[in-house]
Design an enzyme around this catalytic site. Structure first.
Site, PDB file in Angstrom:
ATOM      1  N   GLU A  69      49.012  33.841  49.001  1.00  0.00           N
ATOM      2  CA  GLU A  69      47.756  34.381  48.495  1.00  0.00           C
ATOM      3  C   GLU A  69      47.994  35.714  47.789  1.00  0.00           C
ATOM      4  O   GLU A  69      47.413  35.983  46.726  1.00  0.00           O
ATOM      5  CB  GLU A  69      46.739  34.559  49.632  1.00  0.00           C
ATOM      6  CG  GLU A  69      45.372  35.005  49.120  1.00  0.00           C
ATOM      7  CD  GLU A  69      44.427  35.409  50.231  1.00  0.00           C
ATOM      8  OE1 GLU A  69      43.210  35.240  50.042  1.00  0.00           O
ATOM      9  OE2 GLU A  69      44.893  35.913  51.283  1.00  0.00           O
ATOM     10  N   TRP A  91      40.334  29.670  50.502  1.00  0.00           N
ATOM     11  CA  TRP A  91      39.236  30.004  49.599  1.00  0.00           C
ATOM     12  C   TRP A  91      38.335  28.805  49.296  1.00  0.00           C
ATOM     13  O   TRP A  91      37.392  28.920  48.495  1.00  0.00           O
ATOM     14  CB  TRP A  91      39.787  30.562  48.284  1.00  0.00           C
ATOM     15  CG  TRP A  91      40.245  31.976  48.356  1.00  0.00           C
ATOM     16  CD1 TRP A  91      41.486  32.430  48.699  1.00  0.00           C
ATOM     17  CD2 TRP A  91      39.476  33.147  48.088  1.00  0.00           C
ATOM     18  NE1 TRP A  91      41.535  33.799  48.648  1.00  0.00           N
ATOM     19  CE2 TRP A  91      40.319  34.269  48.275  1.00  0.00           C
ATOM     20  CE3 TRP A  91      38.147  33.367  47.696  1.00  0.00           C
ATOM     21  CZ2 TRP A  91      39.881  35.575  48.092  1.00  0.00           C
ATOM     22  CZ3 TRP A  91      37.713  34.667  47.514  1.00  0.00           C
ATOM     23  CH2 TRP A  91      38.569  35.754  47.715  1.00  0.00           C
ATOM     24  N   TYR A 140      39.877  39.511  43.085  1.00  0.00           N
ATOM     25  CA  TYR A 140      40.979  40.465  43.203  1.00  0.00           C
ATOM     26  C   TYR A 140      41.969  40.461  42.048  1.00  0.00           C
ATOM     27  O   TYR A 140      42.132  41.466  41.345  1.00  0.00           O
ATOM     28  CB  TYR A 140      41.749  40.195  44.504  1.00  0.00           C
ATOM     29  CG  TYR A 140      40.953  40.367  45.749  1.00  0.00           C
ATOM     30  CD1 TYR A 140      40.731  41.630  46.297  1.00  0.00           C
ATOM     31  CD2 TYR A 140      40.406  39.265  46.409  1.00  0.00           C
ATOM     32  CE1 TYR A 140      39.983  41.791  47.455  1.00  0.00           C
ATOM     33  CE2 TYR A 140      39.654  39.425  47.572  1.00  0.00           C
ATOM     34  CZ  TYR A 140      39.456  40.681  48.086  1.00  0.00           C
ATOM     35  OH  TYR A 140      38.718  40.834  49.223  1.00  0.00           O
ATOM     36  N   CYS A 200      36.638  42.587  49.734  1.00  0.00           N
ATOM     37  CA  CYS A 200      36.628  43.246  51.036  1.00  0.00           C
ATOM     38  C   CYS A 200      37.704  44.333  51.064  1.00  0.00           C
ATOM     39  O   CYS A 200      37.413  45.482  51.367  1.00  0.00           O
ATOM     40  CB  CYS A 200      36.856  42.232  52.146  1.00  0.00           C
ATOM     41  SG  CYS A 200      35.532  41.020  52.297  1.00  0.00           S
ATOM     42  N   ARG A 220      36.448  47.632  52.961  1.00  0.00           N
ATOM     43  CA  ARG A 220      35.048  47.931  53.296  1.00  0.00           C
ATOM     44  C   ARG A 220      34.529  47.056  54.430  1.00  0.00           C
ATOM     45  O   ARG A 220      33.671  47.468  55.215  1.00  0.00           O
ATOM     46  CB  ARG A 220      34.156  47.730  52.069  1.00  0.00           C
ATOM     47  CG  ARG A 220      34.075  46.276  51.613  1.00  0.00           C
ATOM     48  CD  ARG A 220      32.997  45.998  50.586  1.00  0.00           C
ATOM     49  NE  ARG A 220      32.992  44.584  50.236  1.00  0.00           N
ATOM     50  CZ  ARG A 220      32.279  43.652  50.854  1.00  0.00           C
ATOM     51  NH1 ARG A 220      31.497  43.976  51.865  1.00  0.00           N
ATOM     52  NH2 ARG A 220      32.344  42.389  50.476  1.00  0.00           N
ATOM     53  N   ALA A 222      35.978  44.020  57.278  1.00  0.00           N
ATOM     54  CA  ALA A 222      37.214  43.464  57.816  1.00  0.00           C
ATOM     55  C   ALA A 222      36.922  42.568  59.017  1.00  0.00           C
ATOM     56  O   ALA A 222      36.386  43.014  60.035  1.00  0.00           O
ATOM     57  CB  ALA A 222      38.165  44.590  58.220  1.00  0.00           C
ATOM     58  N   ASP A 223      37.279  41.299  58.889  1.00  0.00           N
ATOM     59  CA  ASP A 223      37.199  40.314  59.955  1.00  0.00           C
ATOM     60  C   ASP A 223      38.463  40.482  60.798  1.00  0.00           C
ATOM     61  O   ASP A 223      39.542  40.037  60.410  1.00  0.00           O
ATOM     62  CB  ASP A 223      37.106  38.925  59.313  1.00  0.00           C
ATOM     63  CG  ASP A 223      37.244  37.777  60.305  1.00  0.00           C
ATOM     64  OD1 ASP A 223      37.463  38.024  61.503  1.00  0.00           O
ATOM     65  OD2 ASP A 223      37.150  36.613  59.859  1.00  0.00           O
ATOM     66  N   HIS A 261      35.052  44.294  62.229  1.00  0.00           N
ATOM     67  CA  HIS A 261      34.193  43.565  63.157  1.00  0.00           C
ATOM     68  C   HIS A 261      34.861  42.297  63.682  1.00  0.00           C
ATOM     69  O   HIS A 261      35.855  41.814  63.134  1.00  0.00           O
ATOM     70  CB  HIS A 261      32.866  43.198  62.472  1.00  0.00           C
ATOM     71  CG  HIS A 261      33.064  42.589  61.113  1.00  0.00           C
ATOM     72  ND1 HIS A 261      33.009  43.353  59.953  1.00  0.00           N
ATOM     73  CD2 HIS A 261      33.356  41.326  60.711  1.00  0.00           C
ATOM     74  CE1 HIS A 261      33.235  42.571  58.907  1.00  0.00           C
ATOM     75  NE2 HIS A 261      33.450  41.344  59.338  1.00  0.00           N
ATOM     76  N   ILE A 262      34.244  41.767  64.728  1.00  0.00           N
ATOM     77  CA  ILE A 262      34.631  40.480  65.300  1.00  0.00           C
ATOM     78  C   ILE A 262      33.383  39.607  65.311  1.00  0.00           C
ATOM     79  O   ILE A 262      32.329  40.020  65.809  1.00  0.00           O
ATOM     80  CB  ILE A 262      35.169  40.630  66.731  1.00  0.00           C
ATOM     81  CG1 ILE A 262      36.359  41.601  66.778  1.00  0.00           C
ATOM     82  CG2 ILE A 262      35.579  39.278  67.303  1.00  0.00           C
ATOM     83  CD1 ILE A 262      36.779  42.000  68.192  1.00  0.00           C
TER      84      ILE A 262
END
Length: 323
Positions: A69, A91, A140, A200, A220, A222-223, A261-262
């Protein structure tokens, strides 16, 4: 012994996971249907100068997929066919969501997601189906390599940053951004092709000290469970590649978070990960003959000594975009 073990850099990640579970704030996710728990404003630092390479070990990370990726970004691509042809499907959900909405309104035939992806795989790059439905918009790689200027030029930010780092490594302006308001949310012009998923990991800066190249990336959103392990490996790889092509040694990856975050459907999975102890990081070996960022292929990137705990599955939450 416990103090030595706790010095393992992976505890940065694990401690952040604990912090989120214990102290984070709950909020809904946009369009994903799954609530998340997060904190705001955190930072990790990964030392790349000591030979270690930060692929998390408390669960198996599909690092080759992450590397492919990153190469896709570097090459300025924004169509999923490049990834689908390599059996990479991270994706797929976003373009299929657009196709499904068109199918629901009768504009296109109804296809399952599997059939949609199979059609992307079978058709040529220049087919109308692939050009329209495989395209993610100016995400991106397009922004890094083909930023559309107001006078019609395409600006190659990555090539510019590499050239500046080679010629004037002590300067402080080597910044590459993917956050282009012209293609994001309500700021996009009517009828303009928006990014299907606004960036992100949206900006990074290069810095050189003592002949070592370091990279700081700001993310900004984030998983932590699914995305961040990929992001760590990807940007550590990018830092190593940039150091090599600029003639510098690798320094440090600084990973700065906005909201990290989760998702609630990952809580049990990350608790399982927290029960595991980190293992030694592997080594990354790059083909030393490559001096041009565009010349790297997956065959030029080797990982040695990766011995992680078993993988832990988690479902992707498809969020982002306009609703």
């Amino acid at each position: 012994m416990a103090d030595i073990e706790r010095s393992h850099p992976e505890y940065q990640y694990l401690d952040l996971a604990s912090d989120i579970l214990e102290n984070g704030h709950d909020k809904p996710s946009l369009g994903g249907g799954v609530e998340l728990r997060g904190v705001f404003g955190r930072q990790h630092r990964w030392n790349l100068s000591n030979g270690e390479f930060p692929i998390l070990t408390t669960k198996q990370v599909a690092y080759k997929t992450a590397f492919r990726e990153m190469l896709w970004f570097i090459h300025g691509d924004s169509n999923i066919k490049t990834l689908v042809d390599q059996n990479i499907h991270i994706w797929d959900d976003w373009p299929y969501r657009n196709y499904r909405e068109a199918a629901d309104s009768g504009e296109v035939p109804v296809l399952s997601q599997d059939d949609f992806i199979q059609k992307i795989r079978e058709e040529d790059f220049d087919s109308e189906f692939v050009r329209i439905w495989g395209e993610l918009g100016p995400v991106y790689g397009r922004q890094w390599r083909k930023w559309r200027a107001s006078d019609g030029r395409e600006i190659d930010q990555l090539a510019w940053a590499i050239d500046k780092m080679r010629r004037t490594p002590t300067r402080k302006h080597d910044v590459v951004t993917a956050w282009n308001p012209e293609f994001i949310y309500e700021m996009a012009a009517p009828g303009e092709k928006m990014m299907d998923l606004p960036p992100c990991h949206m900006i990074f800066q290069l810095d050189a000290e003592d002949n070592k190249l370091s990279l700081q990336m700001f993310q900004r959103s984030a998983d932590l469970f699914l995305g961040v392990p990929f992001n760590i490996a990807q940007y550590a790889l990018l830092t190593r590649m940039l150091a090599q092509v600029t003639g510098l040694q690798p320094g440090e990856l600084v990973h700065t978070f906005g909201n990290v975050h989760i998702y609630q459907n990952h809580f049990d999975a990350i608790r399982e990960q927290l029960s595991r102890e980190p293992r030694l990081f592997p080594k990354l070996i790059l083909n030393p003959e490559i001096k041009d960022i565009d010349k790297f292929t997956i065959d030029d990137i080797k990982v040695e000594g990766y011995n992680p705990h078993p993988p832990i599955k988690g479902e992707v939450v498809v969020v982002g975009g306009m609703f």
